[in-house]
Design a protein around this motif. Sequence first.
Motif, PDB file in Angstrom:
ATOM      1  N   ARG A  53      52.949  41.378  30.060  1.00 14.27           N
ATOM      2  CA  ARG A  53      51.669  41.061  30.684  1.00 14.27           C
ATOM      3  C   ARG A  53      51.808  40.078  31.855  1.00 14.27           C
ATOM      4  NH1 ARG A  53      46.185  38.166  29.136  1.00 14.27           N
ATOM      5  NH2 ARG A  53      45.672  38.037  31.315  1.00 14.27           N
ATOM      6  N   THR A  54      52.698  39.118  31.744  1.00 15.00           N
ATOM      7  CA  THR A  54      52.819  38.111  32.800  1.00 15.00           C
ATOM      8  C   THR A  54      53.982  38.383  33.756  1.00 15.00           C
ATOM      9  OG1 THR A  54      54.214  36.702  31.420  1.00 15.00           O
ATOM     10  CG2 THR A  54      51.832  36.303  31.342  1.00 15.00           C
ATOM     11  N   THR A  55      54.779  39.415  33.492  1.00 11.63           N
ATOM     12  CA  THR A  55      55.936  39.676  34.343  1.00 11.63           C
ATOM     13  C   THR A  55      55.853  40.994  35.109  1.00 11.63           C
ATOM     14  OG1 THR A  55      57.130  40.671  32.479  1.00 11.63           O
ATOM     15  CG2 THR A  55      57.476  38.304  32.892  1.00 11.63           C
ATOM     16  N   ASP A  56      55.080  41.938  34.625  1.00 12.51           N
ATOM     17  CA  ASP A  56      54.967  43.247  35.262  1.00 12.51           C
ATOM     18  C   ASP A  56      53.841  43.208  36.299  1.00 12.51           C
ATOM     19  OD1 ASP A  56      53.868  45.968  35.687  1.00 12.51           O
ATOM     20  OD2 ASP A  56      55.395  46.567  34.241  1.00 12.51           O
ATOM     21  N   PRO A  57      54.142  43.496  37.579  1.00  9.01           N
ATOM     22  CA  PRO A  57      53.100  43.440  38.606  1.00  9.01           C
ATOM     23  C   PRO A  57      51.907  44.360  38.307  1.00  9.01           C
ATOM     24  CG  PRO A  57      55.264  43.565  39.630  1.00  9.01           C
ATOM     25  CD  PRO A  57      55.462  43.771  38.155  1.00  9.01           C
ATOM     26  N   ALA A  58      52.161  45.537  37.723  1.00  7.99           N
ATOM     27  CA  ALA A  58      51.059  46.445  37.387  1.00  7.99           C
ATOM     28  C   ALA A  58      50.163  45.836  36.310  1.00  7.99           C
ATOM     29  CB  ALA A  58      51.608  47.789  36.918  1.00  7.99           C
ATOM     30  N   ALA A  59      50.765  45.169  35.330  1.00  7.35           N
ATOM     31  CA  ALA A  59      49.984  44.514  34.280  1.00  7.35           C
ATOM     32  C   ALA A  59      49.164  43.373  34.855  1.00  7.35           C
ATOM     33  CB  ALA A  59      50.909  44.004  33.182  1.00  7.35           C
ATOM     34  N   GLN A  60      49.780  42.570  35.700  1.00  2.37           N
ATOM     35  CA  GLN A  60      49.062  41.453  36.318  1.00  2.37           C
ATOM     36  C   GLN A  60      47.868  41.949  37.117  1.00  2.37           C
ATOM     37  OE1 GLN A  60      52.476  39.867  38.391  1.00  2.37           O
ATOM     38  NE2 GLN A  60      52.731  38.225  36.886  1.00  2.37           N
ATOM     39  N   GLN A  61      48.068  43.007  37.873  1.00  6.44           N
ATOM     40  CA  GLN A  61      46.981  43.576  38.668  1.00  6.44           C
ATOM     41  C   GLN A  61      45.885  44.150  37.769  1.00  6.44           C
ATOM     42  OE1 GLN A  61      48.235  46.568  41.463  1.00  6.44           O
ATOM     43  NE2 GLN A  61      46.150  47.024  42.128  1.00  6.44           N
ATOM     44  N   GLU A  62      46.273  44.870  36.724  1.00  9.82           N
ATOM     45  CA  GLU A  62      45.292  45.474  35.805  1.00  9.82           C
ATOM     46  C   GLU A  62      44.425  44.399  35.150  1.00  9.82           C
ATOM     47  OE1 GLU A  62      43.492  48.663  33.476  1.00  9.82           O
ATOM     48  OE2 GLU A  62      44.637  48.652  35.334  1.00  9.82           O
ATOM     49  N   PHE A  63      45.043  43.324  34.695  1.00  7.68           N
ATOM     50  CA  PHE A  63      44.259  42.258  34.068  1.00  7.68           C
ATOM     51  C   PHE A  63      43.367  41.569  35.097  1.00  7.68           C
ATOM     52  CE2 PHE A  63      46.715  42.940  30.323  1.00  7.68           C
ATOM     53  CZ  PHE A  63      45.906  42.499  29.299  1.00  7.68           C
ATOM     54  N   ARG A  64      43.903  41.310  36.268  1.00  8.50           N
ATOM     55  CA  ARG A  64      43.132  40.610  37.300  1.00  8.50           C
ATOM     56  C   ARG A  64      41.961  41.460  37.803  1.00  8.50           C
ATOM     57  NH1 ARG A  64      47.147  39.783  40.200  1.00  8.50           N
ATOM     58  NH2 ARG A  64      46.963  41.527  41.614  1.00  8.50           N
ATOM     59  N   GLU A  65      42.203  42.755  38.050  1.00  6.20           N
ATOM     60  CA  GLU A  65      41.194  43.605  38.685  1.00  6.20           C
ATOM     61  C   GLU A  65      40.296  44.359  37.714  1.00  6.20           C
ATOM     62  OE1 GLU A  65      43.174  46.116  41.504  1.00  6.20           O
ATOM     63  OE2 GLU A  65      43.978  44.407  42.641  1.00  6.20           O
ATOM     64  N   THR A  66      40.773  44.584  36.485  1.00  3.28           N
ATOM     65  CA  THR A  66      39.975  45.386  35.540  1.00  3.28           C
ATOM     66  C   THR A  66      39.596  44.609  34.294  1.00  3.28           C
ATOM     67  OG1 THR A  66      41.055  47.411  36.313  1.00  3.28           O
ATOM     68  CG2 THR A  66      39.930  47.517  34.193  1.00  3.28           C
ATOM     69  N   MET A  67      40.576  44.060  33.597  1.00  7.42           N
ATOM     70  CA  MET A  67      40.307  43.457  32.290  1.00  7.42           C
ATOM     71  C   MET A  67      39.402  42.232  32.382  1.00  7.42           C
ATOM     72  SD  MET A  67      41.760  45.591  30.468  1.00  7.42           S
ATOM     73  CE  MET A  67      43.177  46.603  30.189  1.00  7.42           C
ATOM     74  N   VAL A  68      39.733  41.296  33.240  1.00  4.08           N
ATOM     75  CA  VAL A  68      38.925  40.073  33.336  1.00  4.08           C
ATOM     76  C   VAL A  68      37.510  40.392  33.817  1.00  4.08           C
ATOM     77  CG1 VAL A  68      38.706  37.826  34.461  1.00  4.08           C
ATOM     78  CG2 VAL A  68      40.922  38.557  33.554  1.00  4.08           C
ATOM     79  N   PRO A  69      37.327  41.199  34.877  1.00  5.24           N
ATOM     80  CA  PRO A  69      35.953  41.518  35.281  1.00  5.24           C
ATOM     81  C   PRO A  69      35.153  42.271  34.206  1.00  5.24           C
ATOM     82  CG  PRO A  69      37.460  42.014  37.076  1.00  5.24           C
ATOM     83  CD  PRO A  69      38.300  41.686  35.867  1.00  5.24           C
ATOM     84  N   LYS A  70      35.800  43.169  33.461  1.00  9.19           N
ATOM     85  CA  LYS A  70      35.085  43.951  32.446  1.00  9.19           C
ATOM     86  C   LYS A  70      34.847  43.193  31.153  1.00  9.19           C
ATOM     87  CE  LYS A  70      35.839  48.791  33.304  1.00  9.19           C
ATOM     88  NZ  LYS A  70      36.176  50.075  32.778  1.00  9.19           N
ATOM     89  N   PHE A  71      35.850  42.410  30.729  1.00  5.75           N
ATOM     90  CA  PHE A  71      35.807  41.848  29.383  1.00  5.75           C
ATOM     91  C   PHE A  71      35.692  40.328  29.339  1.00  5.75           C
ATOM     92  CE2 PHE A  71      38.227  45.862  29.235  1.00  5.75           C
ATOM     93  CZ  PHE A  71      37.286  46.616  28.580  1.00  5.75           C
ATOM     94  N   GLY A  72      35.660  39.697  30.503  1.00  2.78           N
ATOM     95  CA  GLY A  72      35.366  38.273  30.551  1.00  2.78           C
ATOM     96  C   GLY A  72      36.556  37.382  30.824  1.00  2.78           C
ATOM     97  N   PRO A  73      36.250  36.127  31.165  1.00  2.00           N
ATOM     98  CA  PRO A  73      37.292  35.168  31.560  1.00  2.00           C
ATOM     99  C   PRO A  73      38.258  34.800  30.436  1.00  2.00           C
ATOM    100  CG  PRO A  73      35.149  34.101  31.429  1.00  2.00           C
ATOM    101  CD  PRO A  73      34.910  35.567  31.266  1.00  2.00           C
ATOM    102  N   ALA A  74      37.904  35.090  29.193  1.00  4.63           N
ATOM    103  CA  ALA A  74      38.845  34.817  28.100  1.00  4.63           C
ATOM    104  C   ALA A  74      40.159  35.566  28.322  1.00  4.63           C
ATOM    105  CB  ALA A  74      38.240  35.206  26.759  1.00  4.63           C
ATOM    106  N   TYR A  75      40.104  36.706  29.030  1.00  4.17           N
ATOM    107  CA  TYR A  75      41.305  37.512  29.255  1.00  4.17           C
ATOM    108  C   TYR A  75      42.146  37.001  30.420  1.00  4.17           C
ATOM    109  CZ  TYR A  75      39.842  40.532  25.572  1.00  4.17           C
ATOM    110  OH  TYR A  75      39.501  41.011  24.341  1.00  4.17           O
ATOM    111  N   GLU A  76      41.739  35.878  31.026  1.00  2.71           N
ATOM    112  CA  GLU A  76      42.621  35.202  31.970  1.00  2.71           C
ATOM    113  C   GLU A  76      43.762  34.507  31.226  1.00  2.71           C
ATOM    114  OE1 GLU A  76      39.901  32.654  34.020  1.00  2.71           O
ATOM    115  OE2 GLU A  76      39.319  34.225  35.438  1.00  2.71           O
ATOM    116  N   ASN A  77      43.554  34.236  29.943  1.00  3.10           N
ATOM    117  CA  ASN A  77      44.573  33.618  29.098  1.00  3.10           C
ATOM    118  C   ASN A  77      45.734  34.600  28.944  1.00  3.10           C
ATOM    119  OD1 ASN A  77      46.148  32.777  26.853  1.00  3.10           O
ATOM    120  ND2 ASN A  77      44.391  31.718  25.956  1.00  3.10           N
ATOM    121  N   GLU A  78      46.916  34.199  29.395  1.00  5.22           N
ATOM    122  CA  GLU A  78      48.072  35.105  29.391  1.00  5.22           C
ATOM    123  C   GLU A  78      48.524  35.521  27.997  1.00  5.22           C
ATOM    124  OE1 GLU A  78      51.764  31.921  29.649  1.00  5.22           O
ATOM    125  OE2 GLU A  78      51.017  32.810  31.488  1.00  5.22           O
ATOM    126  N   HIS A  79      48.054  34.824  26.965  1.00  2.00           N
ATOM    127  CA  HIS A  79      48.416  35.193  25.598  1.00  2.00           C
ATOM    128  C   HIS A  79      47.476  36.247  25.023  1.00  2.00           C
ATOM    129  CE1 HIS A  79      51.320  31.968  25.447  1.00  2.00           C
ATOM    130  NE2 HIS A  79      50.402  31.130  25.871  1.00  2.00           N
TER     131      HIS A  79
END
Length: 196
Positions: A53-79
């Motif tokens: 999640r924190t090392t793969d550029p595709a994962a970082q982009q997916e969380f930044r652009e999709t997961m956090v906007p859809k599911f909330g700021p709690a998903y900014e937590n890298e764990h």
Amino acid sequence: MDDQALADFLDVAAGEYQLITPDAPLPCFALLLGSAEATTYHVRRIAFGRNARTTDPAAQQEFRETMVPKFGPAYENEHRGWWMDSHDVLRASHEADALGLDLLGSIHMHPDWHRLGPASERGQTLSERPTRMDRHLFGRTGWPLNIICYLERRGDEFYHALGAWAPPPQHPDEGSEDAECPEVDLRIRTSSLMKA
């Protein structure tokens, strides 16, 4: 599901659970290897991998652009959340092929975060049922079998509950995270009873 495959997952999940802090909801995730028969998926083994999640550029982009906007700021937590390293997925696929098995889906842990997490999240009870994010991910992977293991500790004892889910039906007008996942019957094959 073979009882040994479940035991292998529970051993690792209990270890991860004990490392959880209010700031680090450590995930536990594995792939399910087995066979697909007429009306049954038989899970024979599991395959763990690294969280990229924190090392793969595709994962970082997916969380930044999709997961956090859809599911909330709690998903900014890298764990929070899991993105299995693509090399580990490939390794598991090769392992399955060598054993004459298929890659059937995934299993992951939901801890009793409403007890372990920060006070701001105590009202959100997890269980063996899929969250909105789970439904989104199940829809994205399309794997036919997705198991959630709810794990909690009461005193010195661990308890778990399991739920098995198919991906949500795809509707062109709505996101998969809003569609319910069909529940899949789950049975654990207890090999110790066969030896009696």
